[in-house]
Design a protein around this motif. Structure first.
Motif, PDB file in Angstrom:
ATOM      1  N   HIS B 206      19.923 -11.340 -63.573  1.00 51.42           N
ATOM      2  CA  HIS B 206      18.649 -11.789 -64.149  1.00 51.42           C
ATOM      3  C   HIS B 206      18.821 -13.243 -64.553  1.00 51.42           C
ATOM      4  N   SER B 207      18.390 -14.134 -63.669  1.00 45.78           N
ATOM      5  CA  SER B 207      18.670 -15.552 -63.898  1.00 45.78           C
ATOM      6  C   SER B 207      17.890 -16.100 -65.092  1.00 45.78           C
ATOM      7  N   ASP B 208      16.882 -15.357 -65.587  1.00 44.49           N
ATOM      8  CA  ASP B 208      16.138 -15.846 -66.749  1.00 44.49           C
ATOM      9  C   ASP B 208      16.935 -15.690 -68.031  1.00 44.49           C
ATOM     10  N   THR B 210      20.059 -16.573 -70.058  1.00 46.92           N
ATOM     11  CA  THR B 210      21.118 -17.578 -69.966  1.00 46.92           C
ATOM     12  C   THR B 210      22.082 -17.505 -71.129  1.00 46.92           C
TER      13      THR B 210
END
Lengths: 514, 605
Positions: B206-208, B210
């Motif tokens: 889930h690149s959102d 961080t």
């Protein structure tokens, strides 16, 4: 021409299809990919067997499995290659495994191929010129020995003496007088054999060869050159003179004074350019620096030829340009050698620098310095290259000897002699060029054979190329991987043959492809 | 022409002038630089690290999640071993050793079997994120097959998912995780640990997300809240996102919890590992960098050690390999026993000579024939002639369940006392037994060994000569593909006797039922003993170690009484190393000689 290529392409496809089917079946029935697991007592082994059976479709008979594979492989024709995954390589796609392997194999065989052609042709042609001399017989004798040596044995011996013992020798690189005498005598015999001629010439060349080799060896001892090789300005001058002489022999000869002075003068130019070269290498890092120095030196050669060449300016500027380009390369080598001490301090070897496994030293690759990497590459390449050389040089020697002998007996060579041309011109201009024709057609086939055929060399030198990939695939009964190898090598073999055919027709006007 | 000479002279003079003036220049123009900077650290053990050591192995890492079905192999586990710390490891006794600097585990309750794993404070991944319960939770859902697809396959493609062992979600509490086994499970100590980093996996999926802490929390929430969609993406990365043939671009892939971090990976050539500047929980290594080079060929590995390119290597010994290693000028070697062991099994349900049915159901007679055959196997001769040339210190192995040297082996061996004589004594006893049994000799025995295996062929020859002399007629019944392994009860194995090796990679005590219980997937002998079955069931729930040894000895005793089979030797292993390093020790179990890499010490001077 076009129809020839189309026909060959169609035939290629058929050959590959049949070959792939046969190899697929043979590989698939050659063993059981689960064999190792069957003898394991691990609690989770049943799960693993089930997993592999599923992804390898082992429950499908090979006959049908082949067509699944073919479906993926057919995608290659439209640019969507799917050669399956390789279980023995951590399930990466076979295409990915192949691309890495081809790159390393090409790296391995490039130098070996170039050198074996140059050395093989040179030795072969000189033996033809000295037919039935002691030199000829000796070369023939060794060519047959080397041709029949098993490469795994050569490779292991090379490692023992070329790397391990040589590296130990480098701890104290001193050639003792006894060894020096033997080496000098052997070299002297070789020199007098190559030079040939009457008794007086032979004695002279024998003494000359002996003295020269002793001087060189004393020089090596005094400077520890074998441990810390360096060129410096004197080295650059000497090497360039050497190159210049070869270029002269092959082009304009030694009789044109202008040409002689300009081409040999390139050695002085190289020396004069040494210091500017240092600045160039300092400010322009990377391969561009090497390219630049080669271009500059070649340009200087061409320029000198045009300005001072007089009537023969075309030939002279060409010879001087070629000499200049080589002088540029020599200067690059000199630059690389300046990093020698740093290189020795970084590699894990205690003594010496010759490596026996792999293609790079991790500690050097980390430095990200082109010159160090260059040295490192050659320290790794030298042994596998030598192993490949020993065997393929022998072949080229035989081909080129036979080829030149045949040409030398042609009428036009006799005509050339009859009209009073000197021997050098007859050999270089009239005989040699024509003798090279058949060689040119062997080369593409030979290269393609090397790509697939360096299997043992790669295995012994832990080189991660096509051969290593093939062996791994076979050992693990990894059918997809083996098929990837077969496809590439099969394709290469066919392409090599087509190139050879086209080359022949391009070089020899008597032959037409249709 | 005159003009020409002049210009050549000018050129020459200019050249030499330049040359001479340039002689002093090279030093300053040769850029001397060191591209690699040393890791920054405040830890004391970093002082005095030796720069590097290179070791050889026949393969290198290509998958950074060794728990997956695709990544579960020895080469991957070596890099994993260098770059991770855990609750325990195997020493070379072999025995399991706990690493309390990393964390601890305890049995909270025996019934239901509840265990609690706690990771110490300050134990962090190489990016500084703490290792905690979220990481263990991720491994838990994968290990115990918590998520399954509709067709019954596992969402997390674990190498050995065990959904039957535990199904109740664990409780995560900061650094610790507590969970309950559904069954009494004897090997719970080996079953569970920390796998790949939870925050790394979640952030790649889930690149959102961080922030590592947020990623961990999101994972815990998704598992507890039943967010299957979220977890499907995580599982996809867990399965496929850790596979790299060269150095991965994303450092999250190779996060380290151990003494080393992956520095560089070059496909099919080498992997380099550099010390982890944060590592302070467990044994401290003595080299700044460890490089594993891929060398498939044993001779190449020996010459590489001789040449100083590689310091440690190992391989399967052959007589040639051993001779080469012994000839190394400046190196040491250690012969050893691997975990795999050779044994001869007898089939008791195929109507052959070892099946009571052949004697009208007379168990006694069949037993005597089995004992006679096992006695007629010249174990001493096999070891003398075939194994000693490879491992001069080789010894007989006389136990199915116990590795020589481990706790209980001596007792186990004593159950086989009748087989421990010399070959001649054994043959004499075999003849007596056959006479007692009153069967007509010679007795045909269809003997299987894998075709093409030279060692086994030699063993077969020795066995045939010996067994034929006491009244058997051993018939060569080999084939290359181990086809009998597909014949599980109620199908019967057509070979009367088989010789092969069992390989074991751990000290797990469960799992013996697969070859000792009738119908087990690896039971190709038809062995069936109700008492053994009962003992195996008891073993599977015996959580205490002293109970385990007691029950396994009882099983071994039954096997000996039933003349189930005879074991011959452990596979020989060979490790050799350059004398510039000390502290290298062989280990028969994964990770082999790497097990004590922190003890590898450069020789002084």
């Amino acid at each position: 021409m076009l129809s020839f290529i189309v026909r060959r392409a169609a035939a290629t496809l058929m050959v590959l299809l049949v070959a792939s089917f046969i190899v697929y079946q043979l590989t698939a029935i050659s063993g059981d990919p689960l064999l190792e697991l069957r003898g394991s007592r691990d609690p989770d082994i049943q799960f693993k067997i089930q997993y592999l059976t599923e992804i390898l479709q082992l429950d499908v008979p090979p006959f049908i499995r082949y067509f699944y594979w073919l479906g993926g492989a057919a995608g290659c024709l439209i640019g969507q290659c799917d050669l399956g995954i390789s279980v023995s390589r951590g399930e990466i796609p076979v295409t990915e495994a192949l691309s890495g392997a081809i790159a390393s194999t090409v790296q391995l065989i490039t130098l070996a191929t170039i050198l074996s052609i140059i050395i093989g042709v040179a030795i072969g042609m000189t033996t033809a010129l000295r037919q039935y001399s002691g030199y000829d017989y000796t070369v023939t004798f060794f060519a047959f020995i080397f041709y029949s040596l098993p490469i795994f044995w050569v490779a292991v011996l090379l490692k023992e003496f070329g790397a391990i013992q040589f590296n130990r020798f480098l701890e104290e690189p001193y050639i003792p007088p006894g060894a020096m005498t033997v080496i000098a005598l052997v070299l002297a015999v070789a020199v007098s054999g190559i030079v040939g001629g009457g008794l007086k010439t032979r004695v002279q060349s024998f003494i000359g060869g002996a003295v020269l080799s002793v001087v060189v060896m004393i020089f090596l001892n005094l400077t520890q050159w074998l441990k810390y090789p360096a060129l410096g300005v004197p080295g650059i001058i000497l090497m360039t003179l050497l190159v210049a002489s070869v270029v002269l022999v092959l082009s304009i000869g030694f009789n044109q004074r202008r040409g002689l002075i300009i081409v040999l003068g390139m050695a002085l130019v190289a020396a004069a350019m040494w210091l500017p070269g240092q600045y160039l290498f300092f400010y322009i890092q990377g391969p561009l620096g090497i390219l630049l120095i080669v271009v500059i030196m070649a340009a200087i050669g061409v320029l000198l030829g045009i300005i001072f060449g007089g009537d023969g300016r075309k030939e002279i500027s060409r010879a001087a340009g070629i000499t200049g380009a080589f002088a540029g390369l020599i200067m690059a080598i000199d630059e690389a050698l300046q990093y020698w001490s740093e290189y020795l301090s970084l590699i894990p070897l205690n003594n010496g620098y010759i490596s026996t496994i792999g293609a790079v030293t991790p500690a050097i690759k980390r430095q990200e310095n082109m010159w160090l990497s260059l040295i490192d590459s050659y320290a790794h390449l030298i042994l596998p290259t030598a192993a490949l050389l020993i065997i393929s040089v022998a072949g080229y020697t035989r081909y080129s000897r036979a080829s030149l002998l045949e040409v030398m007996n042609q009428d036009y060579v006799r005509t050339a002699r009859a009209k009073g041309l000197n021997e050098r011109t007859v050999v270089v201009r009239h005989a040699m060029r024509n003798a090279l024709l058949p060689i040119a057609t062997i080369v593409p086939v030979d290269i393609t054979a090397l790509i697939g055929g360096a299997v043992i060399t790669e295995q012994v030198f832990a080189w991660a190329g096509m051969g290593a990939l093939f062996i791994r695939g076979l050992n693990a009964v990894d059918v997809n991987l083996v098929m990837g190898y077969v496809m590439i090598v099969g394709l290469m073999a066919v392409i090599g043959n087509v190139i050879a055919d086209l080359l022949y027709s391009a070089l020899d006007p008597r032959i037409r492809v249709s | 022409m005159k003009k020409f000479r002049g210009s050549a002279l000018v050129a020459g003079a200019a050249a030499f002038a330049l040359t001479i003036s340039g002689c002093a220049a090279p030093e300053e123009l040769t850029p001397t630089q060191s591209a690699t900077s040393d890791p920054e650290t405040t830890l004391e053990w970093y002082e005095d690290l030796a720069p590097q050591i290179t070791v050889g192995w026949n393969d290198i890492v290509d998958h950074f999640n060794g728990s997956t079905a695709a990544g579960n192999n020895v080469a991957n586990s070596l890099t994993a071993y260098l770059t991770s710390a855990g609750f325990s490891y195997y020493n070379n006794d072999p025995a399991l050793v706990q690493n309390t600097d990393f964390g601890t585990y305890e049995l909270v309750s025996e019934d239901p079997l509840t265990v609690k794993y706690t990771i110490n404070d300050g134990v962090v991944w190489s990016d500084g994120t703490p290792i905690d319960g979220a990481d263990m939770l991720l491994n838990w859902v994968a290990n115990f097959g918590y998520y399954q697809n509709e067709d019954g396959s596992f969402v997390f493609e674990h190498a050995a998912p065990s959904p039957t062992l535990a199904s109740k979600l664990p409780t995560v509490d900061g650094n610790s995780l507590t969970f309950e086994y559904d069954v009494q499970y004897v090997d719970w100590e080996l079953e569970f640990g920390v796998g790949v980093a939870a925050h790394g996996t979640v952030m790649m999926a889930h690149s959102d997300i961080t922030d590592p802490a947020a990623a961990k929390q999101a994972l815990i929430d998704a598992v507890n809240g039943g967010d299957d969609e979220f977890m499907a993406a995580v599982a996809d990365v867990w399965n496929n996102g850790y596979q790299f043939a060269n150095t991965p671009d994303n450092p999250l892939v190779y996060l380290s919890s151990g003494p080393y971090i992956l520095e560089e990976l070059v496909e099919e050539q080498y992997s380099t590992h550099v010390v982890n500047p944060l590592y302070n929980w467990g044994p401290k290594p003595k080299y700044e960098r460890v490089t594993i080079r891929q060398i498939a060929d044993s001779t190449a590995a020996i010459q590489a050690v001789d040449n100083g390119e590689v310091q440690i290597a190992s391989g399967q010994p052959t007589a040639d390999v051993l001779q080469l290693v012994q000839g190394l000028a400046n190196a040491s070697y250690q012969s050893s026993e691997e975990a795999a062991y050779e044994h001869v099994d007898l089939t008791v349900n195929n109507g052959g000579p070892f099946d009571p049915a052949s004697y009208g159901g007379d168990e006694e007679t069949a037993l005597k024939v089995r004992q006679a055959f096992l006695l007629s196997i010249p174990r001493n001769e096999i070891i003398e002639k075939i194994i000693k040339p490879l491992n001069p210190t080789a010894e007989r192995r006389t136990s199915v369940l116990f590795i020589p040297g481990s706790e209980g082996y001596d007792t186990a061996e004593s159950y086989y006392s009748m087989y421990l004589g010399t070959d001649d004594e054994n043959r004499a006893m075999a003849q007596e037994l056959l006479a007692e049994a009153g069967v007509s000799t010679p007795i045909d025995v269809k003997f299987w060994f894998p075709t093409g295996n030279v060692r086994r062929t030699n063993e077969f020859e020795l066995i045939k000569t010996s067994a034929d002399s006491v009244g058997f007629n051993v018939i060569q019944d080999d084939e290359p593909n181990w086809e009998f392994t597909g014949r599980v009860y109620p199908e019967v194995n057509l070979h009367d006797a088989t010789i092969f090796a069992w390989a074991a990679t751990s000290l797990a005590v469960s799992g013996d039922d697969q070859y000792l219980t009738l119908g087990g997937p690896s039971n190709w002998t038809g062995y069936d003993n109700a008492e053994v079955d009962a003992l195996l069931e008891e073993l599977n729930v015996a959580v205490k170690r002293e109970d385990q040894v007691r029950i396994r000895l009882a099983i071994e005793e039954k096997l000996a009484q039933d003349a189930y089979n005879i074991t011959i030797f452990n596979f020989p292993g060979l490790t050799w190393w350059d004398n510039s390093v000390t502290g290298v020790e062989e280990n028969g179990l994964v990770p082999y000689y790497f097990w004590n890499f922190w003890d590898w010490t450069p020789t002084a001077g």
